[in-house]
Design an enzyme around this catalytic site. Structure first.
Site, PDB file in Angstrom:
ATOM      1  N   THR A 140       0.827  -1.179   0.000  1.00 44.92           N
ATOM      2  CA  THR A 140       0.000   0.000   0.000  1.00 44.92           C
ATOM      3  C   THR A 140       0.871   1.242   0.000  1.00 44.92           C
ATOM      4  O   THR A 140       2.006   1.187   0.435  1.00 44.92           O
ATOM      5  CB  THR A 140      -0.865  -0.047   1.279  1.00 44.92           C
ATOM      6  OG1 THR A 140      -1.446  -1.322   1.356  1.00 44.92           O
ATOM      7  CG2 THR A 140      -1.896   1.031   1.321  1.00 44.92           C
ATOM      8  N   SER A 169     -11.590  -2.782   4.258  1.00 42.00           N
ATOM      9  CA  SER A 169     -10.204  -2.292   4.219  1.00 42.00           C
ATOM     10  C   SER A 169      -9.882  -1.529   5.490  1.00 42.00           C
ATOM     11  O   SER A 169     -10.776  -1.020   6.169  1.00 42.00           O
ATOM     12  CB  SER A 169     -10.060  -1.362   3.015  1.00 42.00           C
ATOM     13  OG  SER A 169      -8.822  -0.706   3.040  1.00 42.00           O
TER      14      SER A 169
HETATM   15  O1  DON Z   1      -6.999  -2.564   2.485  1.00 46.46           O
HETATM   16  C1  DON Z   1      -6.336  -2.990   3.431  1.00 46.46           C
HETATM   17  O2  DON Z   1      -6.635  -2.824   4.594  1.00 46.46           O
HETATM   18  C2  DON Z   1      -5.064  -3.740   3.114  1.00 46.46           C
HETATM   19  N1  DON Z   1      -5.214  -4.431   1.864  1.00 46.46           N
HETATM   20  C3  DON Z   1      -3.921  -2.793   3.096  1.00 46.46           C
HETATM   21  C4  DON Z   1      -2.616  -3.512   2.875  1.00 46.46           C
HETATM   22  C5  DON Z   1      -1.447  -2.741   3.272  1.00 46.46           C
HETATM   23  O3  DON Z   1      -1.519  -1.670   3.816  1.00 46.46           O
HETATM   24  C6  DON Z   1      -0.155  -3.373   3.023  1.00 46.46           C
HETATM   25  N2  DON Z   1       0.882  -2.492   3.379  1.00 46.46           N
HETATM   26  N3  DON Z   1       1.630  -2.583   4.258  1.00 46.46           N
END
Ligand code: DON
Length: 586
Positions: free
Chosen positions: A395, A466
């Site tokens: 992310t 999310s």
């Molecule tokens: O949407 C979410 O909560 C996760 N898919 C976010 C993933 C994420 O932040 C990965 N990074 N460290």
């Protein structure tokens, strides 16, 4: 003066970091980036980048420069956000993306607050138990690295929706810098190369991925080398010329559907043709005279941050100080309850009713406070969703403020670093593994250790819940702060703590972002801390109250902006955990 005094008391609590042993390794979804936590002296000296008119902060310096260029050419914050979104897909391919999805929170200069949802969707052929074997056991590999793991990507639709509704420039203009970077390549720095090497083994197992991201002898790229992505340049050029139709109805959708069907996935052209990126009202709440504007479902972030803020609001955090026994205790208790509610009640609003008003009500916060003992950790086994039974990696974050006063906060993701690690044919971009954010089975943890319930079960066309929390904070209706982070479930506490660090502990934006972090998510019943968060005295006191700690290597990357009311200057802070990032303005 008050800010200085608060900061000194905050720093007094920040320990050396060599105090606690990490018994548990990091969860697979939060790899160790080798980031070094700020020492006490570094934190005391940390200063944000300042600018008078406009500011861009992203996790990759080239993307930041593109955003600033767009603003200087007369584009607004939305134009810059779209240009940066595409640029990060090129220069930060672990995380920036067109193969995933995300959220955009906006505060427009005319006072309007808006939210754009471009979260991925489950394919229409998805089923509730698709990640379980014949005996009902969850098979994690299916939701993380198979073709079943991929949700219909939303980024291209989301960026286009934002641009055509609130931007001023053409698609071709804002995409040109990203296309050039993909075509001509860019020189990797040490941090870029480190991230690319993390999943070199996965790249090596697929010839079409290895051809882009590994040398012919199978070695990963090193710092100082140029990464050229001609296939991605072609895909971006097609989107620039033909718009989202190229992605959702044309050759790009066809390539993904073909690769998915060949690899045992479920995608059909209808999954792509049906995709939309809707606008809705942000979740808002008040905290100590500030208005927090954040993400509604299918993000859990805004609701959970606001629920925690409502619970802790009456406690004298500023007096107790950053990292103190009392702040840590009440913050963890509030996070425990709010995450239990998150995991029990929230889901895609197109499928479930989210009891947001109840979760954010004063009565609800008061009830939770009345159940917190002042001298004892509440075991998570005693905490359930607090409304009763029947209610209801990777992310990246970037923040932009323009000279007119528009502010944009974006978090978008492909979940793990490089998502599934899969690229469809010669499309040149990584596909997400966002299906792992759903509840594969109630009670079974996902990659971020979240133990979720039925409201987030898999259904055809549904968006997984999310934790992404792109957030804007206002003071008297005017922009105060833009914040957010990657980090799976820890996004929520990282975003929350950046607000507390400024509002309660008097830190400047850089200190607020760099300060060591704390996280609790109800289950597992462990307080995760970054090195340097716990002083020896506080650790002993809290362990005596029943807390168990785990020290984890630094996590998150809060790319944040503050409008300092005292100077009217914009303060930009690149998170020191992502050394490739940059805050820049003019
Ligand atoms: O949407 C979410 O909560 C996760 N898919 C976010 C993933 C994420 O932040 C990965 N990074 N460290």
């Amino acid at each position: 003066m008050r800010r200085v005094a608060l900061l000194l008391s905050a720093l007094a609590f920040i320990g050396s970091g060599a105090l606690v042993n990490a018994k548990d390794g990091p969860p697979a979804a939060l790899p160790d980036l080798g980031a070094v936590h700020a020492t006490r002296a570094e934190l005391a000296a940390a200063q944000p980048v300042t600018a008078k008119h406009a500011m861009v902060v992203t996790a990759q310096h080239l993307a930041t420069e593109i955003g600033v260029d767009i603003l200087k050419k007369g584009g607004n914050a939305v134009d810059a956000a779209v240009a940066v979104g595409y640029a990060l897909a090129v220069v930060h391919p672990c995380c920036g993306n067109i193969g995933g999805g995300g959220f955009m929170t906006l505060h427009l200069a005319d006072g309007r607050n808006l939210f754009l949802d471009f979260r991925e969707k489950a394919p229409l052929a998805a089923t509730t138990t698709m990640f379980q074997d014949a005996n009902g056991n969850v098979v994690p590999e299916r939701s993380r690295s198979s073709w079943l793991a991929i949700g219909v990507p939303g980024t291209v639709m989301g960026l286009d929706e934002a641009l055509t509704t609130y931007g001023t420039m053409s698609r071709a203009e804002v995409m040109a810098p990203a296309i050039a970077l993909a075509r001509k390549g860019f020189v990797l720095n040490a941090s870029d190369a480190h991230i690319l090497a993390l999943r070199a083994k996965v790249f090596a197992s697929q010839p079409n991925v290895a051809a882009i991201f590994l040398h012919p002898d199978g070695k990963p790229y090193s710092a100082g080398e140029r990464l050229v992505q001609p296939a991605l340049a072609k895909t971006l050029d097609l989107i620039a010329r033909k718009g989202p139709d190229a992605f959702y109805k044309g050759p790009i959708a066809r390539a993904i559907v073909a690769a998915s069907q060949q690899g045992g996935g479920l995608f059909t052209m209808k999954d792509f043709a049906d995709y939309s990126a809707p606008w809705s009202a942000p979740v808002t709440c008040r905290y100590h005279g500030y208005q927090v504007v954040s993400t509604p479902p299918p993000s859990s972030g805004g609701t959970t941050v606001c629920e925690i803020l409502q619970i802790v609001a009456p406690y004298p955090f500023a007096k107790w100080g950053f990292g103190s026994t009392q702040v840590t205790h009440y913050l963890v208790e509030a996070e425990r309850c709010a995450f239990a509610d998150r995991n029990t009640y929230l889901g895609d609003p197109a499928f479930v009713t989210n009891p947001i008003a109840k979760l954010l009500s004063a009565d609800h916060a008061a009830k939770i406070r009345s159940e917190i003992a002042p001298d004892r950790a509440t075991p998570s086994s005693e905490v359930k969703g607090s409304l009763g039974a029947d209610e209801g990696q990777h992310t990246t974050q970037y923040s932009i403020v323009d000279a007119q006063g528009n502010a944009v906060s974006v978090t978008y993701t492909i979940n793990f670093f490089f998502g599934t690690g899969k690229i469809a044919g010669d499309t040149g971009f990584f596909l997400n593994n966002e299906m792992d954010d759903f509840t594969s089975k109630p009670g079974v943890a996902n990659a971020f250790g979240l133990v979720q319930g039925k409201t987030n079960e898999i259904q055809p066309g549904k968006r997984p819940l999310s934790s992404m929390t792109p957030t804007i904070v206002l003071k008297s209706g005017k922009l105060f702060m833009v914040t957010g982070s990657p980090g799976g479930s820890t996004i929520i506490s990282t975003t929350l703590e950046s607000i507390l660090n400024v509002v309660d502990f008097g830190m400047n934006m850089q200190q607020a972002v760099d300060a060591p972090r704390l996280h609790h998510q109800w289950l597992p019943d462990i307080v995760t801390v970054e090195p340097g968060y716990l002083s020896p005295k506080v650790k002993v006191a809290l362990e005596g109250m029943g807390y168990t700690f785990r020290v984890h290597s630094p996590w998150g990357a809060d790319e944040a902006i503050l409008r300092n009311p005292a100077t009217s200057l914009l303060e930009g802070a690149n998170d020191n955990r992502r050394p490739s990032g940059l805050a820049a303005g003019y």
